[in-house]
Motif scaffolding. Structure first.
Motif, short mmCIF file in Angstrom:
data_model
loop_
_atom_site.label_atom_id
_atom_site.label_comp_id
_atom_site.label_asym_id
_atom_site.label_seq_id
_atom_site.Cartn_x
_atom_site.Cartn_y
_atom_site.Cartn_z
N MET A 1 1.41 -12.38 2.07
CA MET A 1 2.82 -12.02 1.90
C MET A 1 3.00 -10.59 2.43
O MET A 1 2.34 -9.67 1.96
CB MET A 1 3.22 -12.09 0.42
N GLY A 2 3.88 -10.44 3.43
CA GLY A 2 4.11 -9.13 4.03
C GLY A 2 5.49 -8.60 3.70
O GLY A 2 6.48 -9.33 3.77
N ARG A 3 5.56 -7.33 3.30
CA ARG A 3 6.86 -6.72 3.00
C ARG A 3 7.59 -6.41 4.30
O ARG A 3 7.04 -5.80 5.20
CB ARG A 3 6.69 -5.43 2.19
N TRP A 4 8.83 -6.85 4.39
CA TRP A 4 9.61 -6.59 5.60
C TRP A 4 10.00 -5.12 5.66
O TRP A 4 10.49 -4.57 4.67
CB TRP A 4 10.86 -7.45 5.64
N PRO A 5 9.76 -4.42 6.79
CA PRO A 5 10.09 -2.99 6.89
C PRO A 5 11.55 -2.72 6.54
O PRO A 5 12.45 -3.41 7.00
CB PRO A 5 9.81 -2.68 8.36
N GLY A 6 11.77 -1.72 5.71
CA GLY A 6 13.12 -1.35 5.35
C GLY A 6 13.68 -2.13 4.19
O GLY A 6 14.87 -2.04 3.90
N GLU B 1 5.12 -11.32 -9.12
CA GLU B 1 3.71 -11.04 -8.89
C GLU B 1 2.88 -11.43 -10.11
O GLU B 1 3.26 -11.23 -11.25
CB GLU B 1 3.53 -9.56 -8.60
N LYS B 2 1.71 -12.06 -9.84
CA LYS B 2 0.78 -12.35 -10.91
C LYS B 2 -0.60 -11.89 -10.49
O LYS B 2 -0.76 -11.24 -9.46
CB LYS B 2 0.79 -13.83 -11.25
N GLU B 3 -1.59 -12.24 -11.22
CA GLU B 3 -2.93 -11.73 -10.95
C GLU B 3 -3.41 -12.15 -9.57
O GLU B 3 -3.34 -13.30 -9.20
CB GLU B 3 -3.88 -12.28 -12.02
N ALA B 4 -3.87 -11.19 -8.78
CA ALA B 4 -4.29 -11.48 -7.41
C ALA B 4 -5.66 -12.14 -7.40
O ALA B 4 -6.50 -11.91 -8.27
CB ALA B 4 -4.34 -10.18 -6.60
N LYS B 5 -5.89 -12.97 -6.36
CA LYS B 5 -7.17 -13.63 -6.15
C LYS B 5 -7.72 -13.20 -4.81
O LYS B 5 -6.99 -12.83 -3.91
CB LYS B 5 -7.00 -15.15 -6.18
N PRO B 6 -9.03 -13.24 -4.63
CA PRO B 6 -9.61 -12.82 -3.37
C PRO B 6 -9.14 -13.69 -2.22
O PRO B 6 -8.90 -14.87 -2.37
CB PRO B 6 -11.12 -12.98 -3.61
N ALA B 7 -9.00 -13.05 -1.02
CA ALA B 7 -8.51 -13.79 0.15
C ALA B 7 -9.58 -14.75 0.63
O ALA B 7 -10.78 -14.53 0.48
CB ALA B 7 -8.17 -12.80 1.27
N ALA B 8 -9.11 -15.83 1.26
CA ALA B 8 -10.03 -16.82 1.81
C ALA B 8 -10.71 -16.25 3.04
O ALA B 8 -10.18 -15.39 3.72
CB ALA B 8 -9.25 -18.08 2.18
N PRO B 9 -11.92 -16.70 3.35
CA PRO B 9 -12.62 -16.20 4.53
C PRO B 9 -11.87 -16.54 5.79
O PRO B 9 -11.21 -17.57 5.87
CB PRO B 9 -13.98 -16.93 4.46
N TYR C 1 7.65 -11.85 2.82
CA TYR C 1 7.70 -13.12 3.52
C TYR C 1 6.29 -13.56 3.87
O TYR C 1 5.41 -12.73 4.11
CB TYR C 1 8.56 -13.02 4.78
N GLU C 2 6.10 -14.84 3.94
CA GLU C 2 4.77 -15.36 4.27
C GLU C 2 4.49 -15.10 5.75
O GLU C 2 5.29 -15.44 6.62
CB GLU C 2 4.71 -16.86 3.97
N VAL C 3 3.34 -14.50 6.03
CA VAL C 3 2.97 -14.16 7.40
C VAL C 3 1.50 -14.52 7.62
O VAL C 3 0.76 -14.76 6.65
CB VAL C 3 3.18 -12.66 7.70
N LYS C 4 1.12 -14.53 8.90
CA LYS C 4 -0.28 -14.81 9.25
C LYS C 4 -0.89 -13.55 9.86
O LYS C 4 -0.29 -12.93 10.74
CB LYS C 4 -0.35 -15.96 10.24
N PRO D 1 -1.04 -14.03 -1.49
CA PRO D 1 -0.08 -15.05 -1.97
C PRO D 1 -0.39 -15.49 -3.39
O PRO D 1 0.52 -15.89 -4.13
CB PRO D 1 -0.28 -16.20 -0.98
N ALA D 2 -1.66 -15.41 -3.78
CA ALA D 2 -2.02 -15.82 -5.14
C ALA D 2 -1.41 -14.90 -6.18
O ALA D 2 -1.36 -15.22 -7.37
CB ALA D 2 -3.54 -15.83 -5.29
#
Length: 651
Positions: free
Chosen positions: A49-54, A226-234, A59-62, A93-94
């Motif tokens: 999830m990336g914060r849009w500048p400004g 927002e909830k508890e974060a989980k480690p990113a997938a490889p 939003y979900e991004v890759k 995202p988690a």
């Protein structure tokens, strides 16, 4: 041909300074190879999830890549928009959970005034709605989805008490017009891209048609907490896109290019250079080598290097690299060609027989080829010790042969001596003019003339004007594809030192033994054609370079542009509103004027024209794919606005 100029080779192959363009302002997406950076929190391929500048919207991004020097992640949105974000602007995202709201209370991100601002929001509500609808689309998963599913991707709004709401970003438009990029070159394109000002932070988005109806996105937004974060997938395995036929293509070009240069030299030496006499007889091996020719080539390169390092001329600043660094270049090419001309005139006055260049043309080409190979080996070996941020994205495939051919290091330097910039504009380009002059002297000697023929004079003057123009506007090459994106390897080393001086002089070489008388009306018509092509070429390149370097210049306020989500703009005014690559068009017209003095008796002197058409078509396709990736839906709008690529109403 040259642009302010580009490189005239590159199996993309060399377009000295001019047509290239570079467009492309090179922002390649993927990080080199598949290597992982242990300290990087998010890896290539991660969905985050990336914060849009400004704004405070996520939003979900890759994730596409991570720059270790600038500490910025390059991410991509569903509509193709690519932006660079700091790590603190990216969340797992988690760490979010979805909560739907009733239809009556839902509003699109662009319509919420008191709590958050939409991406690319302006003072006009209609613009903010469109931008919000676009940014709302999520990145599609690897599994195929239907068009209906795509429309159900909704805006995702995040409320985080720890995040301060930022002020809306500055508008990146020029007065009433938004800045645009030229299509290069690239040329990429001939892509004409405006360099954003340091204080500009506004981003614009345009919704793609296939992203669904904006109203649907407005009607069903989802709110995330927002909830508890989980480690990113490889991360998934990374691969680098390969040009020119990939690994197999690299082997082909390494063999074909030297063979082709030898072929044209041997073929043009025949009494009847018709293709019916193909292949030309191969002379004894000892005729290919001459120690004096090698010494002459080395002396010429050292002389040009001396002129390059003299503290004369402007110290120009290059375009920003991926790291944000700007290299400095000594742009004294015009000074170099003037002193070179004086040196050649002095040598001729002292009785030096410059027709030696004609009689030993094959040996000089072989000697120069040897030097280009040694230089390429040196470049590859030193690139193995270069820092990752100094490597060229396109030449970092992991395959030795391909990287050797394409160029592994982007800007190899020995202290302040930039090897790529020097080879692009000096030994080969100025040597081109020296060879043409020697061919004129050889024609007079061989044909028993008191002065060169009209055909020889036209070829010499036309090509000299082209080179002088490139060196006078040498600073413009700093915005081209060769300097900004292509690594320095065999492709450019061979192109700069061998391909340009020993194939672009083919018309003059042909006329020495195959004269073609011209009437005065024919001379006048060819001159008119040349001047027309030169005007289009120079005017379009001037428009591009002025806009790219300072889009906020009041003198450019009348230009029409198309905004992109990167904060830059695409230029659709002047010649850039007629075709996407007007500098290519001017280049082609000038190439036609170079070939016409040789007549139509043989196809060989038209080789340059044929080769150049193939080169530009290939470069255009390369530019198109890169710009579509880089600018998303804005590029589609640009293509609808400027329909023709190079030739109006034809192509």
């Amino acid at each position: 041909m040259g642009n302010s100029q580009q490189s005239r080779f590159s199996p993309d192959f060399h377009i000295p300074y001019g047509t290239q363009q570079a467009s492309q302002e090179g922002d390649a997406g993927a990080y080199f190879g598949s290597r992982r950076m242990p300290s990087v929190k998010y890896q290539k391929g991660d969905m985050v999830m990336g914060r849009w500048p400004g704004s405070s919207l996520y939003y979900e991004v890759k994730v596409l890549s991570f720059d270790t020097k600038s500490q910025l992640y390059t991410v991509i949105y569903k509509d193709g928009t690519e932006l660079e974000l700091k790590e603190q602007d990216i969340k797992n995202p988690a760490g979010f959970q979805t909560r739907t709201r009733s239809r009556s209370r839902s509003r699109s991100p662009g319509r919420r005034r008191s709590r958050s601002r939409s991406p690319a929001r302006t003072t006009r509500r209609s613009s903010s709605r469109t931008a919000a609808a676009v940014a709302a689309a999520a990145i599609t998963e690897s599994a195929p989805t239907t068009r209906r599913d795509a429309r159900l991707k909704e805006a995702i709004e995040v409320r985080l008490s720890s995040l301060d709401q930022t002020k809306p970003a500055e508008n990146n438009s020029n007065n009433k017009h938004e800045k645009k990029e030229e299509n290069n070159t690239a040329n990429k394109v001939d892509e004409v891209e405006a360099e954003p000002e340091k204080n500009q932070s506004r981003y614009n988005l345009r919704r793609r048609k296939d992203d669904g109806d904006a109203k649907e996105a407005e009607a069903k937004p989802e709110q995330l907490e927002e909830k508890e974060a989980k480690p990113a997938a490889p991360p998934s395995a990374a691969t680098t896109p390969l040009d020119f036929g990939g690994k197999i293509g690299a082997y082909f070009w390494l063999l074909f290019l030297p063979a082709w240069v030898l072929f044209v030299i041997l073929q043009v030496n025949l009494e009847d250079p018709s293709l019916a006499n193909f292949p030309p007889p191969v002379p004894p091996l000892e005729t290919f080598w001459d120690g004096q020719a090698l010494g002459f080539v080395i002396l010429w390169i050292l002389f040009q290097a001396l002129l390059y390092i003299l503290p004369v001329g402007k110290l120009s600043e290059g375009m920003p690299l991926r790291s944000g660094q700007r290299l400095k270049y000594r742009t004294n090419g015009f000074f170099a060609i003037v002193l070179s001309s004086v040196a050649v005139a002095a040598a001729a006055y002292q009785g030096v027989d410059l027709t030696y260049i004609h009689s030993h043309f094959l040996q000089l080409a072989v000697a120069t080829f040897l030097i280009s190979v040694l230089l390429s080996v040196y470049l590859y070996v030193r690139s193995r010790y270069a820092a990752p941020e100094h490597l060229a994205l396109g030449g970092n495939s992991g395959n030795v042969v391909y990287d050797f051919f394409k160029g592994h290091e982007l800007n190899p330097r020995i202290k302040n001596f930039d090897l790529k910039f020097f080879c692009e504009m000096r030994p080969g380009l100025i040597g081109w003019c020296l060879i043409n002059f020697a061919m004129a002297l050889a024609e007079m000697k061989q044909q028993g003339l008191d002065a060169p023929s009209h055909s020889m004079i036209l070829v010499n003057i036309f090509q000299l004007l082209y080179v002088v123009d490139g060196l006078w506007n040498e600073e413009a090459i700093l915005t081209t594809m060769d300097l900004m994106h292509d690594g320095f390897g065999f492709m450019l080393a061979f192109g700069d030192l061998v391909w340009v001086p020993f194939t672009y002089t083919l018309q003059a070489y042909y006329l020495v033994s195959h004269p073609n008388p011209l009437s005065l009306p024919a001379v006048a018509a060819i001159i008119t054609l040349k001047l027309g092509g030169f005007y289009i070429f120079r005017k379009s390149n001037s428009e591009k370079n002025a806009f790219r370097r300072n889009p906020a210049d009041p003198k450019l306020s009348h230009l029409k542009t198309i905004p992109t989500a990167t904060g830059k703009s695409l230029l659709v005014s002047g010649w850039w509103g007629v075709v996407r690559h007007p500098n290519y068009l001017g280049d082609l017209i000038m190439a036609l004027a170079w070939s016409l003095p040789c007549g139509f008796s043989h196809l060989l002197p038209w080789y340059y024209m044929i080769y150049f058409i193939i080169l530009l078509v290939h470069r255009d396709s390369r530019d198109m794919s890169e710009c579509r990736r880089k600018y998303g839906s804005a590029w589609d709008e640009y293509c609808r606005t400027v329909r023709y690529r190079i030739i109006p109403r034809v192509y």
